[in-house]
Each structure stands twice: as structure tokens, then as C-alpha cells.
Design an enzyme around this catalytic site. Structure first.
Site, PDB file in Angstrom:
ATOM      1  CG  HIS A 190      38.454  29.969  40.021  1.00 31.51           C
ATOM      2  ND1 HIS A 190      38.786  31.268  39.756  1.00 31.51           N
ATOM      3  CD2 HIS A 190      38.023  29.947  41.325  1.00 31.51           C
ATOM      4  CE1 HIS A 190      38.560  32.013  40.847  1.00 31.51           C
ATOM      5  NE2 HIS A 190      38.109  31.236  41.805  1.00 31.51           N
ATOM      6  CG  HIS A 193      45.158  29.543  44.460  1.00 35.63           C
ATOM      7  ND1 HIS A 193      45.725  30.476  45.298  1.00 35.63           N
ATOM      8  CD2 HIS A 193      44.805  30.220  43.346  1.00 35.63           C
ATOM      9  CE1 HIS A 193      45.732  31.650  44.708  1.00 35.63           C
ATOM     10  NE2 HIS A 193      45.174  31.531  43.529  1.00 35.63           N
ATOM     11  CG  HIS A 194      40.709  29.982  43.629  1.00 38.00           C
ATOM     12  ND1 HIS A 194      40.498  31.267  44.038  1.00 38.00           N
ATOM     13  CD2 HIS A 194      41.471  30.070  42.510  1.00 38.00           C
ATOM     14  CE1 HIS A 194      41.103  32.111  43.215  1.00 38.00           C
ATOM     15  NE2 HIS A 194      41.713  31.417  42.286  1.00 38.00           N
ATOM     16  CG  HIS A 203      35.799  30.492  36.299  1.00 37.88           C
ATOM     17  ND1 HIS A 203      36.765  30.238  35.350  1.00 37.88           N
ATOM     18  CD2 HIS A 203      36.414  31.232  37.258  1.00 37.88           C
ATOM     19  CE1 HIS A 203      37.905  30.807  35.718  1.00 37.88           C
ATOM     20  NE2 HIS A 203      37.720  31.405  36.866  1.00 37.88           N
ATOM     21  CG  ASP A 243      41.577  29.832  34.770  1.00 42.74           C
ATOM     22  OD1 ASP A 243      40.794  28.926  34.449  1.00 42.74           O
ATOM     23  OD2 ASP A 243      41.430  30.525  35.774  1.00 42.74           O
ATOM     24  CG  ASN A 256      37.798  35.041  39.040  1.00 46.92           C
ATOM     25  OD1 ASN A 256      37.868  33.991  38.394  1.00 46.92           O
ATOM     26  ND2 ASN A 256      38.836  35.560  39.655  1.00 46.92           N
ATOM     27  CG  HIS A 257      40.668  37.151  36.122  1.00 52.00           C
ATOM     28  ND1 HIS A 257      41.407  38.141  36.715  1.00 52.00           N
ATOM     29  CD2 HIS A 257      40.977  36.003  36.775  1.00 52.00           C
ATOM     30  CE1 HIS A 257      42.160  37.611  37.673  1.00 52.00           C
ATOM     31  NE2 HIS A 257      41.916  36.319  37.738  1.00 52.00           N
ATOM     32  CG  HIS A 307      45.779  29.636  37.860  1.00 52.56           C
ATOM     33  ND1 HIS A 307      46.219  30.881  38.186  1.00 52.56           N
ATOM     34  CD2 HIS A 307      44.520  29.805  37.360  1.00 52.56           C
ATOM     35  CE1 HIS A 307      45.281  31.759  37.920  1.00 52.56           C
ATOM     36  NE2 HIS A 307      44.233  31.133  37.426  1.00 52.56           N
ATOM     37  CG  ASP A 331      39.399  33.626  35.141  1.00 53.18           C
ATOM     38  OD1 ASP A 331      38.363  34.311  35.203  1.00 53.18           O
ATOM     39  OD2 ASP A 331      39.991  33.192  36.135  1.00 53.18           O
ATOM     40  CE1 TYR A 350      43.334  34.588  33.230  1.00 54.44           C
ATOM     41  CE2 TYR A 350      43.917  35.423  35.386  1.00 54.44           C
ATOM     42  CZ  TYR A 350      43.436  34.416  34.586  1.00 54.44           C
ATOM     43  OH  TYR A 350      43.050  33.207  35.148  1.00 54.44           O
TER      44      TYR A 350
HETATM   45 FE   LIG Z   1      39.257  32.457  37.966  1.00 56.73          FE
END
Ligand SMILES: [Fe+2]
Length: 464
Positions: free
Chosen positions: A355, A327-328, A318, A168, A233-234, A357, A196, A199
Site C-alpha cells: 500500500h 502517505h496513507h 494490504h 503494489d 484497494n486497486h 510505496h 495492488d 493498476y
Molecule cells: Fe494500495
């Protein structure tokens, strides 16, 4: 006074309840770091800080990755902004500049909405000697650029090797601190990148010039040592509203991997051997249900792993399977359900994810006993299970995930909301020293470290 005294029994009750919960193991988690970083926003560096190299049509965004299954090949990738040619890499072994070799690239370009890429080159060089420094040159005339890399030692069970681990990353000032800290540590020989990348998708129409700037940003490391890629995902860049229907289009044009060497049918999942490690890369954002290509490939992959040759079995993915950050939270759950029994059966040593952060290290736990009626749906200590590490803390513009769940669950050994990177120093078939380095102001401070013991050769319990 009355009010104060009425609170005391309640406080006492809470204390007793807390101790009771601890005694039955319901909140017996590990440590949550109390370190508090400065709270400036993570902002992207301006494009002016990513200047292209000088010279007409100068090769840029140079990066390398492993080019075959065993580390005797390398894929060298670069971009020429204006012309397709020269589409060749010249390379030679250290001390043998008179014996130069040339390999031509496969050259691609693509359009993304209103963006047109430069000429993206990928040259696979093969049959390299083990543990040998090679130099390579790209470009011509006043735009020749020279780089070097060292091939890994021949694959074997007690070969020491050190990986850097980042995820990331993005392209903020925090990203720069992470990468600079990694580059300044001379131990890292190859990077395991957890997805990631640029970005660019945060910009209007996923402005792909931010893919170019990211390629320039990482060059100081990625041109000199291989980065083993995982998609996040990015990298999806799927935007039907602007008629961009091909998932992973910029990523797959720019970052090639040797997936065919491991009989994979997609660059999104593959494996490589490197020194004493067998590295399996999975895709959180591709189908993994029963009978899907990724499922079938992974099922056939585990029997190929020979722990007498590559003792360390490492998986990159990821989206984490064990994550105690809000988060997530639980996004990796369905993949965990599909694959975790195989990981335990095959004694995977370590699973690295990004994924989220922040940083988190799990205990060795599994959660594979559940069926509809037995109620066994809690992670339990399991000496055959991997340790799960979340290293999604490269420093991108989305900022830190600093909201953890409480109480800290028993599966979580250490967690901290800071940016940073990790290193894994494999010493031999039994021992590997792992450290996570927090970005603390201008320094990299080792905030978590542990000796990992190999699950196949020395399955003892570790203590940090
Ligand atoms: Fe991600």
C-alpha cells in the site's frame, strides 16, 4: 556580527533539546536511508511490450497458486482469448511423460463497462507428490505452451523454504526492474504478493485490457511458481458511475485462491500452510468489525495453528498497521485496533503489508495496553509481537512515497523510499534470513537484512 551571535544560544538550545529528547526516548527511531534514487517518473510500459503468445487462441496470462491447504494441490489459471476450448490442463511428473493426467478447468468470463474478457480458466490439480517437479501443457495444435513448477516439501517444522515478497507492482519500467530482479534470484520458491496488482483502475473506465497485459507481464514468474494473493484497494474496481457495482470483480474472476480449504467464506481472506510456514491472508477492504465474517474466521483460525508443525506464523495484509510515511498514514489503524491483541497473544512472527510505496521495517512492538484512563497509547517493545514490514515498493505508476514523518518514531527500525522486493529464507524452526533488495539502476542491491528469530521456538531479540 550581532545577528550571528544572537543565533548561537538558540542553536545551542536546539542541540540540548535534541539530546534531551533522545535521552528520554522520544525520538529514538531507527535509520532513515539516505539513498536517493534517480527521479524519473514511473510510467506504464506500452501495450506493445505485452504481446500475446503466437498461435490461434493461444493460452496466455498463465499463473499458478496453491490449490489446497497443505501444498499438495495447485490452481492453474490461464486465459484463452477467442474460444472456450481447450479447457484442460495436461500435466505429468518429471521423468514420467508417459503418465500424463488431465484436469478440466472451471471457465469464466465477465464484462466490465465496455470490455469483454477472454475465457478465464482455473483448473485445480490435487494429490501431487511433495517436493517434485511437474510439467504442464495448455492449448492445442500450433498453440501448445509448456510450463513447469515444483511442489513444496511436506509441511514440517524444520523445512527450509524461501519466499519472495512483492507488493503494489503495477506495470511500469520500474515494475519490470522489480520483477526481473526477483526472477533473476534463483532462491525464491513462491511469492507472497501483498495486493495492488495491475493498476488498471488508473485508465479510463478501468480499462481491463491492462488486467490482461499485467497477466502477461507476470507470467515469467507466476506460471512457474505459486503467487499467494492478497487483495488491495486497486482491486476494488467499484465504480457506480459506470454501473460497476461489484467490488473486486476483475480480481476475483482472474485470481482464484483455495479459500474453502481453510473454511473461509471469501477468497479475500484465507490461509495456507507451505513448508514450515502458516500464512494468513487478510482483507483490508472487507469488513473486520466484531461478528463480521472475516473477524469470526480469524478468531477461529488462530487456534488451528500448530507451531510444532508450522513454526512460522506470517500474516499478509494490504494496508500497514505501522507506517511512518505521510502517505496513507494511519489507514491501517482501525484494523490494528481490532486484531493486534490476537497477533501478540498468538505470537505472530511477521506481518507483511504493501500500500505505501516505500520500504519500512518495524521493531518488535505492540500497542495494546490502551484504555480510556491509563494513557498507555504508545507502541512499546514487546518480544511477543510481530515485526511489521511494508513492501509496497513494486514500482507502479503512482511513484514513490518519499515523505516520511519526523522524527522517525521509535517503532520504525529502517525505512527507505525506493522500489524493490524482499526475500525470506526460512532455515529451520528458529531462524529465517530476511533481505530487502533495492532496485538500484539495473542491479538489485541488498539494502536491509536481518536474521529473524521465531517467536514460538526462539523468542530472543534480533539485531540487524
Ligand atoms: Fe494500495
Amino acid at each position: 556580527m550581532l545577528r550571528k551571535s544572537s543565533k548561537l544560544p538558540a542553536m545551542g538550545f536546539i542541540t540540548v533539546l535534541f539530546l534531551l529528547l533522545h535521552s528520554v526516548g522520544l525520538c529514538s527511531g531507527g535509520a532513515t536511508s539516505q539513498y536517493v534514487r534517480k527521479s524519473e517518473a514511473s510510467i506504464d510500459m506500452p501495450l506493445e511490450l505485452f504481446p500475446p503468445p503466437s498461435g490461434y487462441n493461444a493460452p496466455e496470462q498463465v499463473h499458478i497458486t496453491q490449490g489446497d491447504h497443505v501444498g499438495e494441490g495447485a490452481i492453474i489459471s490461464w486465459v484463452t482469448p477467442l474460444e472456450r476450448h481447450p479447457n484442460v490442463v495436461t500435466y505429468w511428473e518429471e521423468g514420467k511423460i508417459n503418465q500424463k493426467h488431465k484436469t478440466h478447468s472451471i471457465t469464466k468470463s465477465y464484462r466490465y463497462y465496455n470490455y469483454s474478457s477472454g475465457f478465464i480458466h482455473h483448473a485445480t490439480i490435487k494429490n501431487l507428490k511433495c517436493d517434485t517437479q511437474y510439467f504442464y501443457e495448455l492449448g492445442k495444435h500450433n498453440a501448445i505452451r509448456r510450463f513447469s513448477f515444483t511442489t513444496p516439501p511436506k509441511v514440517g517444522p524444520d523445512v527450509p523454504y524461501t519466499f519472495g515478497i512483492m507488493g503494489d507492482l503495477g506495470q511500469t519500467y520500474d515494475s519490470k526492474a522489480t520483477l526481473d530482479h526477483y526472477v533473476s534470484n534463483p532462491k525464491g520458491q513462491a511469492v507472497l504478493f501483498l495486493g495492488d496488482l495491475s493498476y488498471a483502475d488508473h485508465y479510463p473506465f478501468h480499462d481491463n485490457t491492462r488486467w490482461d497485459s499485467w497477466g502477461r507481464f507476470i507470467e515469467k514468474s507466476a506460471a512457474y511458481q505459486p503467487w499467494i494473493w492478497t487483495a488491495g484497494n486497486h482491486e476494488l474496481d467499484f465504480v457506480p458511475e459506470i454501473e460497476e457495482y461489484t467490488p473486486f470483480k476483475p480480481y476475483m474472476h482472474r485470481y482464484h485462491v483455495p479459500y474453502r480449504a481453510s473454511q473461509s467464506t471469501s477468497p479475500l481472506w484465507y490461509s495456507v500452510k507451505r513448508a514450515s510456514a502458516y500464512i494468513i491472508v487478510l482483507s483490508s477492504y472487507s469488513a473486520y468489525g466484531k461478528y463480521t465474517p472475516q473477524y469470526t474466521w480469524l478468531q477461529q483460525e488462530f487456534p488451528k495453528v500448530n507451531r510444532a508443525e508450522t513454526p512460522w506464523l506470517i500474516v499478509l495484509v494490504h494496508s500497514p498497521w505501522y507506517n511512518s510515511n505521510n502517505h496513507h498514514f494511519m489507514e491501517g489503524e482501525s484494523m490494528r485496533v481490532m486484531f493486534e491483541p490476537w497477533f501478540v497473544e498468538n505470537k505472530v512472527d511477521l506481518v507483511f503489508a504493501g500500500h505505501v510505496h516505500c520500504y519500512e521495517r518495524s521493531e518488535r512492538i505492540s500497542n495494546v495496553k490502551y484504555n480510556i484512563t491509563n494513557g498507555l497509547s504508545t507502541p512499546v517493545k514487546d518480544p511477543s509481537a510481530p515485526v511489521y514490514l511494508t513492501i509496497g515498493d513494486g514500482g507502479n505508476s503512482e511513484g514513490l512515497a518519499d515523505s516520511f514523518t519526523y522524527p522517525q518514531p521509535s517503532y520504525s527500525a529502517y525505512r527507505e523510499a525506493s522500489f524493490g522486493h524482499a526475500t525470506l529464507e526460512i532455515k529451520n524452526r528458529t531462524h529465517a534470513y530476511y533481505a530487502w533488495h533495492r532496485n538500484q539502476d539495473s542491479n538489485a542491491v541488498t539494502a536491509d537484512s536481518i536474521w529473524f528469530y521465531n517467536r514460538y521456538w526462539y523468542p530472543n531479540e534480533e539485531s540487524s
